[in-house]
Scaffold this active site. Structure first.
Site, PDB file in Angstrom:
ATOM      1  N   LEU A  77      51.086 -39.293 115.397  1.00  0.00           N
ATOM      2  CA  LEU A  77      49.996 -40.257 115.241  1.00  0.00           C
ATOM      3  C   LEU A  77      48.766 -39.539 114.661  1.00  0.00           C
ATOM      4  CD1 LEU A  77      50.351 -42.132 118.672  1.00  0.00           C
ATOM      5  CD2 LEU A  77      51.282 -42.798 116.450  1.00  0.00           C
ATOM      6  N   ALA A 107      35.422 -32.409  91.353  1.00  0.00           N
ATOM      7  CA  ALA A 107      34.455 -31.705  92.213  1.00  0.00           C
ATOM      8  C   ALA A 107      33.876 -32.653  93.247  1.00  0.00           C
ATOM      9  CB  ALA A 107      33.344 -31.085  91.372  1.00  0.00           C
ATOM     10  N   HIS A 147      13.277 -24.769 120.470  1.00  0.00           N
ATOM     11  CA  HIS A 147      13.073 -23.592 119.637  1.00  0.00           C
ATOM     12  C   HIS A 147      13.815 -22.431 120.252  1.00  0.00           C
ATOM     13  CE1 HIS A 147      11.103 -20.773 116.975  1.00  0.00           C
ATOM     14  NE2 HIS A 147      10.822 -20.011 118.018  1.00  0.00           N
TER      15      HIS A 147
END
Ligand code: NAI
Length: 461
Positions: A38, A181, A440
């Site tokens: 599957l 491409a 951060h």
């Protein structure tokens, strides 16, 4: 009474996901799939095996190059192609087994064989167990697509093949010619370049990745060139000549290009062969797509179609969304796909992630916009990981600031784009993104900075 409320034909990401959702909604569901595994093209010979090879070939290349610059000396990096292929196959087998488990868990009955409509409410399944007939209340066609080719160019599966063959070459070709491409050409071209092939990409248009934001596609071309992929744009392939050991790829108005393998990646076509559509009065258009209304219903009442077979972006996640929306509309009365918020990702290095309108589309439609750009080179985490190529581009409406399009080329762009999808889905402004706290140091800060740049106030630029 019909045997099943819903019979789904095709167990790709569109079909199996729709089957599960219908079962969740209390329906008696069957799924017919001609392959023993599957998962459809995506899992067996598409998205997943290509990602297994992209990941593995990326590590191989990094071990031979980037590791040294980070102070890791690795001696004698060697390719074991059979082992890499085994890794790929194991990933596929494990995931396909997982889908089997999901079918059982959701009590979706599985039929192995080729399904064909033989009349209203009836599907014949031709499988190893002999012919079977199943009755349905509703049917969902999710048969996907198959590789397309060019006039004068026959896919022989040995010398000249599609992505299916390019996922399983026995050896690394010396010279690989990729025709087209687009998504497949760039991903598979990248795999074999990393593993040692000289790869030449022949593209008919004067650009790569048609349809994608042209600034981002231009950046991609520059980066892929630098990596060693050779591009010949504006090149029309007109045929191939297979010699004893080589192949000549014939080009209009130029000398042929000689190679030892050809990958044809010029798109895919809908898979409606031998489905018995004529038995139920369902027609296909001249490109073979099945026409549906806004509820994904075909001209035959009770027969629906989703995914590649109905056209639009040929993407696994687009098919999934349609599958869910189709069965939800059927069994709950509502369901919806926001086609403006379907991301596209090219899994090269760097990745390309894109959602919403391109700058070219906005210009063409005369929609006033502001643009924020932020380069990966100015992000601390990108520097730390050596991922300095690429940028984030956010396009927002000039008056309302609503985010219209986000285009990212850079490390993990395929994951970063999820934030942009959420922004578009929720109708966010670029200021909304800019005001969200981003951890951060993370690559996600490039998205926040690009949002700030829309208003000319990026911090680290
Ligand atoms: P594509 O439509 O992305 O690209 C085909 C390329 O072939 C285009 O650039 C076209 O201009 C070029 N072409 C057409 N005729 C040509 C000729 N005679 N000579 C040279 N170039 C020619 O199709 P691709 O890459 O085959 O992928 C098929 C489908 O599979 C796409 O719809 C894509 O969305 C999907 N896909 C998605 C992936 C992903 O989400 N990462 C990965 C792989 C495939």
């Amino acid at each position: 009474m019909a045997d099943f409320d819903l019979v789904v034909i095709g167990a790709g990401p569109g079909g199996y996901v729709a089957a599960i959702r219908a079962a969740q909604l209390g329906q008696k569901v069957a799924i017919v799939e001609k392959e023993s595994q599957l998962g459809g093209t995506c899992l067996r010979v598409g998205c997943i095996p290509s990602k297994a090879l992209l990941e593995a070939s990326h590590y191989y290349e990094q071990a031979g190059t980037e590791f040294q610059t980070m102070g890791i000396n690795v001696s004698k990096v060697q390719l074991n192609l059979p082992a890499m292929m085994q890794h790929k196959s194991k990933v596929v087998t494990t995931l396909a087994g997982g889908i089997d488990g999901l079918m059982k868990k959701n009590k979706v009955e599985r039929f192995l064989g080729h399904a064909r409509f033989v009349g209203n409410g009836k599907i014949a399944v031709a499988g190893a167990k002999g012919p079977q007939e199943i009755g349905y209340q509703q049917a969902l066609i999710a048969t996907g697509s198959v590789p397309a080719t060019l006039p004068g160019l026959e896919l022989d599966g040995v010398n000249v093949g599609s992505s299916t063959e390019a996922l399983s070459y026995d050896d690394v070709p010396k010279n690989l010619v990729v025709i087209g491409a687009g998504y497949i050409g760039l991903e598979m071209g990248t795999v074999w370049r990393r593993l040692g092939a000289q790869v030449t990409v022949l593209e008919y248009l004067d650009r790569i990745l048609p349809g994608m934001d042209s600034e981002i596609a231009g950046e991609a071309l520059r980066i892929f060139n630098k990596q060693g992929l050779e591009f010949r744009l504006g090149t029309k392939v007109i045929g191939t000549k297979v010699n004893r050991k080589t192949i000549d790829v014939q080009i209009e108005g130029a000398d042929p290009v000689r190679c030892d393998k050809v990958l044809v990646a010029v798109g895919r076509k809908p898979n409606t062969q031998n489905l018995g559509l004529e038995q139920i009065g369902v027609e296909t258009d001249k490109r073979g797509f099945i026409a549906v209304n806004e509820h994904y219903e075909t001209r035959c009442k009770g027969v629906f179609a989703i995914g590649d077979v109905i056209g639009g972006a040929m993407l696994a996640h687009k098919a999934e969304e349609e599958g869910i929306a189709c069965v939800e509309q059927l069994y709950t009365g509502y369901g919806h796909v926001n086609y403006n918020a379907i991301p596209g990702v090219v899994y090269t290095e760097p990745e390309i992630g894109t959602v919403g309108k391109s700058e070219d589309q906005l210009k063409e439609a005369g929609i006033p916009y502001k643009k924020g750009l932020f380069p990966f080179a100015a992000n601390g985490r990108a520097r730390a990981g050596g991922h300095t190529d690429g940028k984030v581009k956010i396009l927002a409406h000039a008056e309302t600031d609503r985010v219209l399009g986000v285009h990212i080329i850079g490390a993990h762009a395929g994951d970063l784009i999820a934030e942009a999808v959420a922004a578009i889905e929720f109708g966010a402004s670029s200021e909304d993104i800019a005001r969200c706290c981003h951890a951060h140091p993370t690559l996600a800060e490039t998205v926040k900075e690009a949002a700030l740049a829309v208003d000319g106030r990026a911090i680290h630029m």
